[in-house]
Design an enzyme around this catalytic site. Structure first.
Site, PDB file in Angstrom:
ATOM      1  N   TYR A   3       0.839  -1.206   0.000  1.00 11.51           N
ATOM      2  CA  TYR A   3       0.000   0.000   0.000  1.00 11.51           C
ATOM      3  C   TYR A   3       0.872   1.254   0.000  1.00 11.51           C
ATOM      4  O   TYR A   3       0.643   2.184  -0.782  1.00 11.51           O
ATOM      5  CB  TYR A   3      -0.922  -0.002   1.215  1.00 11.51           C
ATOM      6  N   LYS A  55       1.058   4.398  -2.859  1.00  9.37           N
ATOM      7  CA  LYS A  55       0.785   5.806  -2.581  1.00  9.37           C
ATOM      8  C   LYS A  55       2.023   6.676  -2.795  1.00  9.37           C
ATOM      9  O   LYS A  55       1.912   7.837  -3.204  1.00  9.37           O
ATOM     10  CB  LYS A  55       0.235   5.958  -1.163  1.00  9.37           C
ATOM     11  N   THR A  91     -12.794   6.396   6.535  1.00  9.01           N
ATOM     12  CA  THR A  91     -13.502   5.953   5.337  1.00  9.01           C
ATOM     13  C   THR A  91     -13.490   4.441   5.256  1.00  9.01           C
ATOM     14  O   THR A  91     -12.785   3.762   5.996  1.00  9.01           O
ATOM     15  CB  THR A  91     -12.857   6.520   4.053  1.00  9.01           C
TER      16      THR A  91
END
Length: 308
Positions: free
Chosen positions: A177, A181, A214
């Site tokens: 991850y 990014k 989120t």
């Protein structure tokens, strides 16, 4: 620097402008669509799930009854989907003012490989967006008000580009991850440089949402029980709402003072929450040789060559 406490009330009128938002059906993507539509833009929800998109549009129209919204299918993990979206757009011939590259997944507990042979986090978060940008670039309306906004993360701070194994066959969920990014941030910075070198006034402005509550976090599972508990506490103490997390995206997409090649995120402690401001780019994210190498590898992987 942006004004202190820049909010959606400061978004300039967006009448006559068109925005495409990936990952638009929930979280900061949904909030960005809500705000852009409220300011008068026509917004295309580029997402995988038609049902979720229809529900999102219905919810937005309850807030803004006259919102100009449409759904176009897009799965950034699939090169065939990305190419189909871009080809349909080319045929329509509509000019683009804002491309908000937001779709993302995080911390998949097991390595997953896409139909194209890519590690799924890298494909979804970065490679699909790289290809989409290249294919849509000819459709952008000329001028500095046209913006490409790659959504990166404070996770870039601990990310590395593993050029010997970009597809993470030796899989580690969080490292994969972080790499995706970091790649998004380096892409945004390199893209703005290449646009300027090519004489384009279109601007690329990467952003991050800080620590935002989120569904991307709930979907991720690549963590130990202790890490999950620590993560929940961190998000409870420092996390902000999706509406607040979307502010840096909206600032980069619409504010006249947003700087091409800048990097925006929250201004609070550890850049976890707050109001839009210029953010810290860690030195390894500005490595020019790595940025050029990443671009070359991305072109070869996706088959999309642009601004070379």
């Amino acid at each position: 620097m942006p004004e202190r406490r820049w909010t959606t009330a400061d978004i300039p009128a967006q009448d006559g402008r068109l925005a495409i938002v990936t990952g638009a059906t929930s979280g900061i993507g949904y909030e960005a669509v809500l705000a852009l539509a409220g300011a008068g833009a026509r917004v295309v929800l580029a997402a995988r799930d038609a049902g979720r998109a229809q529900r999102a549009m219905a919810a937005i129209r309850r807030v803004h009854p006259g919102a100009a919204l449409e759904f176009q299918p897009l799965d950034t993990a699939s090169m065939s989907s990305v190419r189909a979206f871009a080809e349909a757009w080319r045929v329509e011939g509509r000019p683009i003012d804002i491309l908000l590259l937001n779709a993302g997944i995080a911390w998949l507990p097991q390595r997953q490989e896409t139909e194209d042979g890519f590690e799924r986090q890298l494909a979804t978060n970065y490679l699909g967006h790289f290809a989409l940008t290249g294919l849509l670039l000819p459709s952008f309306r000329p001028g500095p008000a046209s913006r490409i906004v790659p959504v990166a993360s404070i996770a870039h701070q601990r990310g590395t580009l593993n050029f010997d194994d970009l597809q993470f066959r030796a899989y580690a969920a969080r490292s994969a991850y972080r790499q995706s990014k970091l790649a998004m941030l380096m892409f945004g910075l390199e893209l703005d440089w290449r646009l300027r070198a090519a004489g384009s006034e279109v601007r690329a402005i990467p952003v991050h949402p800080g620590i935002t509550r989120t569904a991307i976090i709930r979907r991720g599972g690549g963590a130990s029980p202790v890490q999950r508990l620590t993560g929940r506490l961190l998000f409870a103490l420092l996390g902000q709402s999706a509406a607040r997390g979307a502010l840096p995206l909206l600032y980069a997409a619409t504010a006249p003072k947003a700087e091409g090649g800048g990097y925006y995120g929250p201004d609070g402690i550890w850049e976890a929450r707050g109001w839009p401001a210029l953010s810290q780019v860690f030195p390894h994210a500005r490595d020019e040789a790595d940025a050029r190498r990443l671009w070359t590898v991305s072109e070869a992987s996706t088959g999309v060559d642009f601004l070379t």
